[in-house]
Write an enzyme that holds these catalytic residues in place. Structure first.
Site, PDB file in Angstrom:
ATOM      1  N   GLU A 163     -81.949  11.873 -85.577  1.00  0.00           N
ATOM      2  CA  GLU A 163     -82.237  10.513 -85.132  1.00  0.00           C
ATOM      3  C   GLU A 163     -82.250  10.372 -83.608  1.00  0.00           C
ATOM      4  OE1 GLU A 163     -79.939   9.936 -89.078  1.00  0.00           O
ATOM      5  OE2 GLU A 163     -80.109  11.426 -87.462  1.00  0.00           O
ATOM      6  N   GLU A 175     -79.821  38.508-104.647  1.00  0.00           N
ATOM      7  CA  GLU A 175     -80.979  39.409-104.724  1.00  0.00           C
ATOM      8  C   GLU A 175     -80.765  40.623-105.617  1.00  0.00           C
ATOM      9  OE1 GLU A 175     -83.526  40.621-101.744  1.00  0.00           O
ATOM     10  OE2 GLU A 175     -83.646  38.711-100.701  1.00  0.00           O
ATOM     11  N   CYS A 212     -75.159   8.315 -85.583  1.00  0.00           N
ATOM     12  CA  CYS A 212     -76.602   8.090 -85.475  1.00  0.00           C
ATOM     13  C   CYS A 212     -76.954   6.639 -85.771  1.00  0.00           C
ATOM     14  CB  CYS A 212     -77.345   9.027 -86.423  1.00  0.00           C
ATOM     15  SG  CYS A 212     -77.212  10.772 -85.945  1.00  0.00           S
ATOM     16  N   GLY A 224     -77.870  43.403-108.047  1.00  0.00           N
ATOM     17  CA  GLY A 224     -78.848  43.895-109.006  1.00  0.00           C
ATOM     18  C   GLY A 224     -78.726  43.148-110.327  1.00  0.00           C
ATOM     19  N   ASP A 226     -79.335  51.364-102.828  1.00  0.00           N
ATOM     20  CA  ASP A 226     -80.495  51.032-102.002  1.00  0.00           C
ATOM     21  C   ASP A 226     -80.229  51.139-100.506  1.00  0.00           C
ATOM     22  OD1 ASP A 226     -81.534  50.437-104.454  1.00  0.00           O
ATOM     23  OD2 ASP A 226     -81.835  48.299-104.083  1.00  0.00           O
ATOM     24  N   THR A 268     -75.204  41.749-111.236  1.00  0.00           N
ATOM     25  CA  THR A 268     -74.846  40.607-110.392  1.00  0.00           C
ATOM     26  C   THR A 268     -75.649  39.376-110.787  1.00  0.00           C
ATOM     27  OG1 THR A 268     -74.255  42.084-108.575  1.00  0.00           O
ATOM     28  CG2 THR A 268     -74.723  39.787-108.018  1.00  0.00           C
ATOM     29  N   CYS A 297     -75.454   8.986 -90.030  1.00  0.00           N
ATOM     30  CA  CYS A 297     -73.991   9.076 -90.004  1.00  0.00           C
ATOM     31  C   CYS A 297     -73.399   7.857 -89.311  1.00  0.00           C
ATOM     32  CB  CYS A 297     -73.543  10.364 -89.340  1.00  0.00           C
ATOM     33  SG  CYS A 297     -74.069  10.579 -87.630  1.00  0.00           S
ATOM     34  N   ARG A 341     -86.948  40.422 -91.130  1.00  0.00           N
ATOM     35  CA  ARG A 341     -87.660  41.306 -90.204  1.00  0.00           C
ATOM     36  C   ARG A 341     -89.089  40.849 -89.928  1.00  0.00           C
ATOM     37  NH1 ARG A 341     -84.669  44.084 -93.682  1.00  0.00           N
ATOM     38  NH2 ARG A 341     -86.368  44.683 -95.069  1.00  0.00           N
TER      39      ARG A 341
END
Length: 369
Positions: free
Chosen positions: A56, A304, A88, A306, A204, A309, A79, A211
């Site tokens: 804002e 992500e 704000c 494996g 891995d 997980t 806020c 990147r």
């Protein structure tokens, strides 16, 4: 609340702005704000990288005197409390705006409804709930941490045409093409943290950084579920821990035999010396892990790998969004079967669409809220 065509148009622009700094505003949400006078945008703002200044005051400063009597469109209730910056809502009052249009009411107890009340008490017209569904989607991570005290969890899987996510003993295998990988890099840049299991980390040896050109400085915190602190000191994660934060989640020492305690403590000391943060709670209890991450300011978590997980978070009902990429290649013998495909999406998820990304297919699902 139903929106007029103009209100919907301008709020959509505010939402678009808010998405620009997603994942880069620390514990603060990435909020968008525009100032509109006589149908023209005269000021734009998005929460700054690092979380301050808020949207804002930036939009108001750009509008200057043109803000007086104008309409402010903001994705989250302004806020109303004094923190490291003034409220704000006070800034909107000081600039003399005539109307404030809000998409989402802030669930933060310090703000909720108070920002709206402050504006109305100053004689400003306030309309809330404009494009609320779209606004909540853009602020999903912040809202999850505020209301459920855990991060918003995104599960990303890349699956081959024969239903595999990798091949045993061969480390990383490219399943999707360059276009899909570029999309995943952008997703990482918009996320507070990325998580893998120790099996994936060892097999891995991933970097888990961003990147893509222009996004290199936006890598998320990297997290490994590692019950016994097995992450090699020679891994790329550990070797780069002083450049991009790495967090290892290990079990409490009483989970081990006494004979293992000394070795565990030695591994912890070595990881500490390398700049890795070790968090001790049960890595296989998301109900313990996720609040611990939220307490560290992590609002969004990208899972992500494996398969084990992924299943851990799916079975516990902690996944909020699923990104299922499918590549055209076949892995064949020795493949690691995907824990999820399009035929067994858990109940409670809405299919948001199918998209073609280069030579790959992406199916996106979100939990119905």
């Amino acid at each position: 609340m139903s929106a007029s065509p103009d209100d919907a148009h301008f709020m959509q622009e505010a939402i678009r702005l808010g998405l620009l700094h997603l994942g880069q505003t620390s514990t603060n949400p990435s909020v968008g704000c525009i100032i509109v006078r006589e149908g023209e945008i005269v000021g734009r703002g998005v929460t700054a990288i690092g979380g301050r200044p808020h949207a804002e005051p930036q939009a108001l400063a750009e509008a200057g005197d043109l803000a007086r009597g104008a309409t402010a469109y903001v994705t989250l209730e302004p806020c109303s409390h004094h923190g490291k910056t003034p409220p704000c809502a006070e800034a909107l009052i000081a600039y003399g705006v005539g109307r404030v249009v809000i998409s989402v009411t802030d669930p933060d107890a310090r703000v909720s409804g108070r920002g709206i009340a402050m504006l109305r008490d100053a004689g400003i017209e306030v309309d809330a709930g404009i494009l609320e569904k779209e606004g909540k989607r853009s602020l999903a991570a912040y809202l999850m941490r505020q209301t459920k005290h855990r991060p918003y969890v995104i599960l990303k899987l890349a699956v081959s045409a024969d239903g595999m996510i990798g091949r045993r003993g061969e480390g990383q295998i490219a399943i999707t093409g360059p276009a899909a990988r570029a999309e995943v890099m952008k997703l990482r840049a918009q996320t507070d943290a990325i998580l893998v299991g120790i099996g994936t980390a060892i097999a891995d040896d991933p970097l888990l950084t961003v990147r893509s050109l222009g996004l290199e400085g936006q890598s998320p915190i990297r997290i490994v579920l590692d019950e016994k602190l097995s992450l090699p000191l020679s891994s790329r994660l550990v070797e780069t821990a002083r450049d991009v934060p790495v967090m290892v989640v290990a079990a409490e020492p009483p989970h081990f035999d006494n004979s293992d305690d000394a070795e565990f403590l030695a591994r912890r000391a070595a990881l500490d010396a390398a700049g890795v943060e070790v968090v001790q709670c049960n890595p296989y209890r998301p109900d313990e892990l996720l609040p611990a991450l939220a307490s560290r300011g992590i609002s969004s978590l990208l899972v992500e790998g494996g398969a084990k997980t992924a299943r851990l978070f799916l079975d516990g009902g902690y996944v909020d969004r699923i990104l299922l990429y499918q590549g055209p290649g076949i892995i064949g013998d020795g493949g690691i079967e995907t824990p999820l495909d399009r035929t067994d999406i858990p109940s409670g998820f809405i299919h948001m669409g199918t998209f073609i990304v280069g030579d790959d297919r992406l199916d996106e699902y979100e939990r119905d809220v």
